[in-house]
Design a protein around this motif. Sequence first.
Motif, short mmCIF file in Angstrom:
data_model
loop_
_atom_site.label_atom_id
_atom_site.label_comp_id
_atom_site.label_asym_id
_atom_site.label_seq_id
_atom_site.Cartn_x
_atom_site.Cartn_y
_atom_site.Cartn_z
N ILE A 1 19.53 -6.57 0.12
CA ILE A 1 18.54 -6.63 -0.97
C ILE A 1 17.70 -5.36 -1.00
O ILE A 1 17.49 -4.76 -2.06
N ILE A 2 17.23 -4.93 0.17
CA ILE A 2 16.41 -3.71 0.23
C ILE A 2 17.25 -2.50 -0.16
O ILE A 2 16.76 -1.59 -0.85
N GLY A 3 18.51 -2.48 0.27
CA GLY A 3 19.37 -1.35 -0.07
C GLY A 3 19.58 -1.19 -1.57
O GLY A 3 19.79 -0.07 -2.05
N GLU A 4 19.49 -2.28 -2.32
CA GLU A 4 19.64 -2.20 -3.77
C GLU A 4 18.39 -1.65 -4.45
O GLU A 4 18.48 -1.07 -5.54
N HIS A 5 17.22 -1.84 -3.85
CA HIS A 5 15.96 -1.44 -4.47
C HIS A 5 15.41 -0.13 -3.92
O HIS A 5 14.61 0.53 -4.59
N LEU A 6 15.80 0.24 -2.70
CA LEU A 6 15.23 1.42 -2.05
C LEU A 6 15.47 2.73 -2.81
O LEU A 6 14.55 3.56 -2.90
N PRO A 7 16.67 2.98 -3.37
CA PRO A 7 16.88 4.26 -4.06
C PRO A 7 15.89 4.54 -5.18
O PRO A 7 15.48 5.68 -5.37
N VAL A 8 15.50 3.51 -5.92
CA VAL A 8 14.55 3.70 -7.02
C VAL A 8 13.20 4.17 -6.48
O VAL A 8 12.60 5.11 -7.01
N LYS B 1 13.44 7.77 -5.07
CA LYS B 1 13.52 8.73 -6.17
C LYS B 1 12.17 8.95 -6.80
O LYS B 1 11.74 10.10 -7.04
N LEU B 2 11.45 7.85 -7.06
CA LEU B 2 10.11 7.96 -7.63
C LEU B 2 9.17 8.69 -6.69
O LEU B 2 8.37 9.54 -7.12
N GLY B 3 9.25 8.41 -5.40
CA GLY B 3 8.38 9.07 -4.43
C GLY B 3 8.62 10.56 -4.34
O GLY B 3 7.69 11.36 -4.34
N PHE B 4 9.90 10.96 -4.25
CA PHE B 4 10.23 12.39 -4.16
C PHE B 4 9.80 13.14 -5.43
O PHE B 4 9.23 14.23 -5.35
N LEU B 5 10.08 12.56 -6.58
CA LEU B 5 9.71 13.22 -7.83
C LEU B 5 8.19 13.34 -7.96
O LEU B 5 7.67 14.37 -8.39
N MET C 1 2.71 7.12 -1.41
CA MET C 1 3.43 6.88 -2.66
C MET C 1 4.48 5.79 -2.50
O MET C 1 4.68 4.95 -3.38
N LEU C 2 5.17 5.79 -1.35
CA LEU C 2 6.17 4.75 -1.13
C LEU C 2 5.51 3.37 -1.03
O LEU C 2 6.03 2.39 -1.55
N GLY C 3 4.36 3.32 -0.36
CA GLY C 3 3.68 2.05 -0.21
C GLY C 3 2.84 1.66 -1.40
O GLY C 3 2.63 0.47 -1.67
N GLY C 4 2.34 2.64 -2.12
CA GLY C 4 1.45 2.36 -3.24
C GLY C 4 2.11 2.39 -4.59
O GLY C 4 1.42 2.44 -5.62
N SER C 5 3.44 2.36 -4.61
CA SER C 5 4.15 2.41 -5.89
C SER C 5 4.29 1.03 -6.52
O SER C 5 4.93 0.91 -7.58
N VAL C 6 3.70 0.00 -5.90
CA VAL C 6 3.87 -1.36 -6.41
C VAL C 6 3.37 -1.47 -7.85
O VAL C 6 4.07 -1.95 -8.74
N ILE C 7 2.15 -0.98 -8.09
CA ILE C 7 1.55 -1.10 -9.42
C ILE C 7 2.35 -0.30 -10.44
O ILE C 7 2.64 -0.78 -11.55
#
Length: 307
Positions: free
Chosen positions: A89-96, A99-103, A241-247
């Motif tokens: 499940i995590i492997g399906e969502h982690l790339p998004v 990607k958002l964090g790096f960008l 960013m990885l942890g705070g990207s929820v919102i």
Amino acid sequence: MARYLVQRLLLALGVIVFVSALTFALTEATVDPALAVAGEGATEEAIQQIRRQYGFDRPLVERYLGWLGGIASGDLGESYRMRRPVADIIGEHLPVTLKLGFLSLAFAILVAIPLGVLAAVRQNTWIDRFALSVSVIGQALPNFLFALLLIIVFGVNLRWLPISGSGTWQHFVMPTIALGYYAMPALMRLTRSGMIEALEADYVRTALAKGLSPGTVVFRHALQNAILPVVSLGAVQFGFMLGGSVIIEVVFGLNGLGYLARESIRRADLPVVQSIVLLISFFYVVLILLADVLNGLLDPRIRSTGA
């Protein structure tokens, strides 16, 4: 350098173990895992049967050690709700989320560092005041409000960019700006203050007196020293960013870890929540470790003192 690396590795390992124990204890104390598995409306007999079946009746420490042992072997457990391995499940969502964090970090760095350098070189000018204004607005404006403003302007009124989804690169433009803009002020201010301090140092005046061009002095001498704390802050900001990207993920409909965490918390899916918190903590610690190592390579004084 070897001693410095060993110290940092041991510290990172200790932090990860502490976070894993705290996460497991808090989540298990907040929600009854047997009730979460059984679901609402389950009878007391069914709940007790699930408690015995899954081992929820064992002591908390024993269950934690079993969970930690499973993680060490690559087994993150099974989702209570989806009945699938948590790792899948995590492997399906982690790339998004990655990607958002790096960008977002790239956007923040590409804007903040040049702006901070210009503000330091042109102190007390309109450029400096503009940079400080951007910094103040960036910290005062909540990222979810900024994200909504971007949607209204570029998604609804101008129709330049899609509002939700993650199918194309256009879908990441507004989320990247919204998340990166929140991290940009701290990077810009730190670059500016570091550059001001470096430009006033004796070695910079000596380099100018020797006839070196101002551009060479600024970028090869002053910036090289001012960039050290920015590297550490950049690693911290990426973890944030990885942890705070929820919102941001919820606002823009990005199906990443943040969105998954929200849904898992709402449904009391403890194995998924625990694994996400541990994974983000792991990224956070590793990024800080890499920043420390990079600073040690750039500045021999750090690794010699072990600071």
